[in-house]
Every structure is written in C-alpha cells, then in structure tokens.
Design an enzyme around this catalytic site. Structure first.
Site, PDB file in Angstrom:
ATOM      1  N   ARG A   1       0.756  -1.269  -0.031  1.00 48.99           N
ATOM      2  CA  ARG A   1      -0.132  -0.042  -0.086  1.00 48.99           C
ATOM      3  C   ARG A   1       0.803   1.157  -0.168  1.00 48.99           C
ATOM      4  NH1 ARG A   1      -0.412  -4.683   1.313  1.00 48.99           N
ATOM      5  NH2 ARG A   1       0.207  -4.362   3.578  1.00 48.99           N
TER       6      ARG A   1
ATOM      7  N   CYS B   1      -5.153  -3.328   8.661  1.00 49.59           N
ATOM      8  CA  CYS B   1      -4.032  -2.441   7.997  1.00 49.59           C
ATOM      9  C   CYS B   1      -4.170  -1.126   7.902  1.00 49.59           C
ATOM     10  CB  CYS B   1      -3.962  -3.023   6.667  1.00 49.59           C
ATOM     11  SG  CYS B   1      -2.623  -2.156   5.708  1.00 49.59           S
TER      12      CYS B   1
ATOM     13  N   THR C   1      -2.775   1.426   6.624  1.00 42.60           N
ATOM     14  CA  THR C   1      -2.350   2.252   5.111  1.00 42.60           C
ATOM     15  C   THR C   1      -3.477   1.834   4.510  1.00 42.60           C
ATOM     16  OG1 THR C   1      -0.064   1.660   5.939  1.00 42.60           O
ATOM     17  CG2 THR C   1      -0.639   2.743   3.747  1.00 42.60           C
TER      18      THR C   1
ATOM     19  N   THR D   1       3.178   4.481   8.912  1.00 38.41           N
ATOM     20  CA  THR D   1       4.164   4.197   7.725  1.00 38.41           C
ATOM     21  C   THR D   1       3.899   5.539   6.899  1.00 38.41           C
ATOM     22  OG1 THR D   1       2.242   3.537   6.331  1.00 38.41           O
ATOM     23  CG2 THR D   1       3.314   1.827   7.555  1.00 38.41           C
TER      24      THR D   1
ATOM     25  N   LYS E   1       8.933  -6.431   9.672  1.00 37.25           N
ATOM     26  CA  LYS E   1       8.571  -7.060   8.577  1.00 37.25           C
ATOM     27  C   LYS E   1       9.630  -8.093   8.395  1.00 37.25           C
ATOM     28  CE  LYS E   1       5.300  -3.950   6.397  1.00 37.25           C
ATOM     29  NZ  LYS E   1       3.964  -4.928   6.308  1.00 37.25           N
TER      30      LYS E   1
ATOM     31  N   CYS F   1       0.408   1.421  12.838  1.00 39.83           N
ATOM     32  CA  CYS F   1       0.631   0.545  12.071  1.00 39.83           C
ATOM     33  C   CYS F   1       0.665  -1.021  12.545  1.00 39.83           C
ATOM     34  CB  CYS F   1       2.137   0.814  11.478  1.00 39.83           C
ATOM     35  SG  CYS F   1       2.888  -0.624  10.366  1.00 39.83           S
TER      36      CYS F   1
END
Lengths: 250, 250
Positions: free
Chosen positions: B56, B90, B92, B134, B174, B205
C-alpha cells in the site's frame, strides 16, 4: 495490471469456530510455520468461523443435535470462495470429514493422521502412541482407525482417568478457569498412558496445548494443532510433495 | 433441526493478509475481547487473506501497482460469503476503505477513527495526539482527516525522524530482524512526538505493537489493532449501540 488472486498451488480454507480461540491459535501457527520470505509469499487463506456449530462430543454421545448441517454449509461457503483444500482445527469434528469432502468435492486435511505421523517422527520406533482427547473423539475411534492405517498401536487413558481428569481439564479450559489444577490433572492422565506402554502422546484436542506443560514432562507430547499447520504448509506451500494426510473425495 | 448460520447482528468479514501475522494477531484479539460466555456466543467471522495484495505504501508513493483490484476482489468475496460489516487490519489500506464500501455496498469499520477515539479516551482532554505510522498512512493524511472529524489535533514525527527511526523500525519487524534496536528507535520517535506537544500517541501500523514497549514508557500509547477489535465487538456484539467509527456506503 491484472491481479491474480490465487497462485497455482491453491487456497487453504479453514473451517473454524470450534472453538474460536483454537481457530485463532491455528491461524497464527500456520503463518509462523510458513517458510515465506515476505508478506507476499504467504499462503492465501479463507476462513469461516461459525461458533454456533453444535457441540461435536454431545452429538456423538447422542445428547445433542448434529453439527453436520452447519459444517457442510461452512465447507460449501469455503469452496465457493475458492478454497482448494480444507483444514478443520477441531479433532472431534474429524468424525465428519469424509462427509464434508463428499458434500463439497474438496479435499480435507486429516489432523488426526497428521498428529499420529508427527508422534511417530518425534519418537521413532515408539510403536504405541497415547492419546489425550475428548470423549467424542474416543467414541468415534478416530485415532484408533488412523493408527491402523499408519501401523501404529493407539492407547487411550482408562475410563476413570478420562472421567476424573481429562474431561474436567478440557471443560476448565473452555470455561476460562484457573489452569494450575487442570495442568496437574493432565499430567496424571499422561502418566496413565505411560503405564499402558505409550512412549509418546498426542494432545488430541485443540484446547489442551494451554495446559500441557506438566504432561509434557511425563511423556513426549505432540500437539495436533501444530501437526495440522504443518500438514497445510506441506500441502499448499510445497504442492509437489507427496502427503498421506489428506481425506479425498469419494 | 434447522441450522441458522447468521445471527441477527450479522457476520464480520476480515479483509486480511496485510501482513498475515498482523491478521492472525487481530483475529486473536477479537476473540479475546468478545464478552462471550461460551464458544457458541462468539461472533461469526469470515476472513479473506490474500497476501499478494500489492504494498500500500509503495502504491501511495507512486512506486508500485495499485492494491485496489485485489482489495475489491477480497471485499466482494467476503460480502458474497455473507459478511455484513468489514474490518481491514492494515492502517495504510484505509486510504481505500471508501472505495471498498462503494464497490461492495458493505460498511467498513474505520480503524483510524477507532484508534483516535481510543487515544482520546485514554488521555481525556489531551487535545493533541501523536501518530507513529507508515509513510503511506502519512502521505494519505488518514489520521489528519479523521482528527478533523473528531476535533483532535494530530501530529506526526518530523520527516528526519520518520526516515531514520520509524521507517527502518517497521522494515525490521516485517523482515524478522532483531528487535532491540527498533524498539529504541520507536522510543526516540515517541519522544519527538512529546516534544511536539502530543500527550498520547497511536501505534498506527499493525507491525508496531511488537516493538512499542520502550515508546509506551515515553508517552501513553494506543494500539490501532486493539481499537479495531473493540470497534468490531461494539458493532456486532452490541448492535444496538451507536458507533461513529464505520465507513458507510455512498
């Protein structure tokens, strides 16, 4: 850009809700055991959790309604959403997996067979595998039949141990009670399996990993939830690999 | 016996996979926060996790393909499976929730609004709320717009702090790197929000809860994943209750 929603290896359908926390636990272990190097490499998953599925043990004891209509409806929804293979994170519901595969035409992973195979790998040459399970799983003979297929001798705890230690332990986990007592009860049950000649045991109910610490010090203990997660990864992440733990249609 | 697959309050659809571990984490918190006295009282859930949804943030920066086709396809599959309300774990991806609601006719829970409301409840009268997010969430102005609706002043970390502390911390989670460094970086970012006048912050996030321990000692920190789980319970378990954090169609 053309978006391709499903890779060649297919999509895993999780028929969950039995119970909800065991389903969430299974999904997390599936993600953790997938050898993916990035988010994008993980398995595509569709999950159906209808917690109103009637109790499986009550149905097998003839004391409650059949869970089959609810299970078939869930499996059909997963198939219609694109699932190419089903995982059912509930040992007792495995009394119905052949029916589910026939009703949908979709293969179902065999958690019972996967757990027994994991036990055989854990203690090679063990021969006799003990099982800690619900009364429904025992009555349906699920582990005994899978053991015959795999050439393993399966042993259950004596009836009084089931009644006075295993059944109350599972009820305590489902009810969110204090777990120190149930953990000791499960260790007593594991000791009774060892006395019956088992050299490894399966925690064959998805509630049991929460209270299996003391039992695992009595006897090597394999977790059926882990075994199902590993079977799902083997089936879908490495689709070329041979796997015995699948119930196929017809 | 007639099986009723959906209670009157509807079924929650979870549009997941962004990333898979955050989705599993959200589902577990949803179960844990549901005030159900038995398995059968839990929320019915259908979950769609296609981890191949394009990144995204890359899309919002103009550096990658749009995630919209994949998101719309997932949302449609959830609607077709019976979902009456969608949760998208999520932050984003919330740049696209209006599009998802329009494309499907199904309401979408607003994680961004829910997280800001939770921050306002956590520190009543705080006025200024800091956000750790993010680059895509920042660029899309998601928290700023929600703040305007809710009468809250939203502040982000300075650009050099984003570049040198927040972005690398999210990448480290991540990538499964050692998390001691990233945890310290996030605390530096929280300190920069405090200097800008924030009295509470949002871990905006779904990767950040894993490294927010030190930051939470700098500033009270609200977790957006928890806020979404609470919004879902409020919407479906207590359907009569008024709730502002829903994106409705049209």
């Amino acid at each position: 850009m053309r978006h391709t929603p499903r890779p060649a290896s297919g999509m895993l359908g999780i028929l969950g809700g039995m119970g909800p926390l065991a389903t969430a636990d299974f999904y997390r272990r599936l993600v953790e055991r997938t050898p993916a190097g990035s988010d994008q490499a993980h398995l595509p998953v569709v999950l159906w959790a209808d917690p109103a599925v009637p109790d499986r043990t009550a149905a097998l004891l003839g004391e409650g309604p059949s869970p089959v209509p609810a299970l078939v409806e869930g499996a059909r929804r997963l198939r219609d959403a694109g699932a190419s293979c089903l995982a059912v994170p509930c040992n007792t519901a495995h009394a119905y997996v052949e029916q589910l595969s026939r009703a949908t035409g979709v293969e179902v992973l065999d958690m019972v067979g996967a757990a027994l195979e994991a036990a055989a790998r854990r203690v090679p040459g063990a021969g006799r595998v003990g099982v800690l399970a619900t009364r429904g799983t025992r009555l349906a003979g699920l582990y005994e039949r899978a053991g015959e297929r795999l050439g393993l001798d399966v042993v259950q705890v004596p009836e009084p141990v089931q009644r006075e230690y295993v059944d109350p332990a599972i009820r305590a986990v489902k009810g969110g009670a204090d777990l120190a007592g149930p953990e000791r009860w499960l260790a007593v049950a594991a000791a009774s399996l060892r006395e019956r000649g088992a050299r490894v045991a399966v925690a064959a109910c998805t509630e049991l990993p929460l209270i299996s610490g003391a039992a695992a010090r009595v006897l090597p203990l394999v977790d059926s939830t882990d075994a199902l997660a590993e079977a799902a990864v083997a089936r879908l992440w490495r689709p070329g690999e041979a796997i015995r733990t699948v119930v196929r249609t017809g």
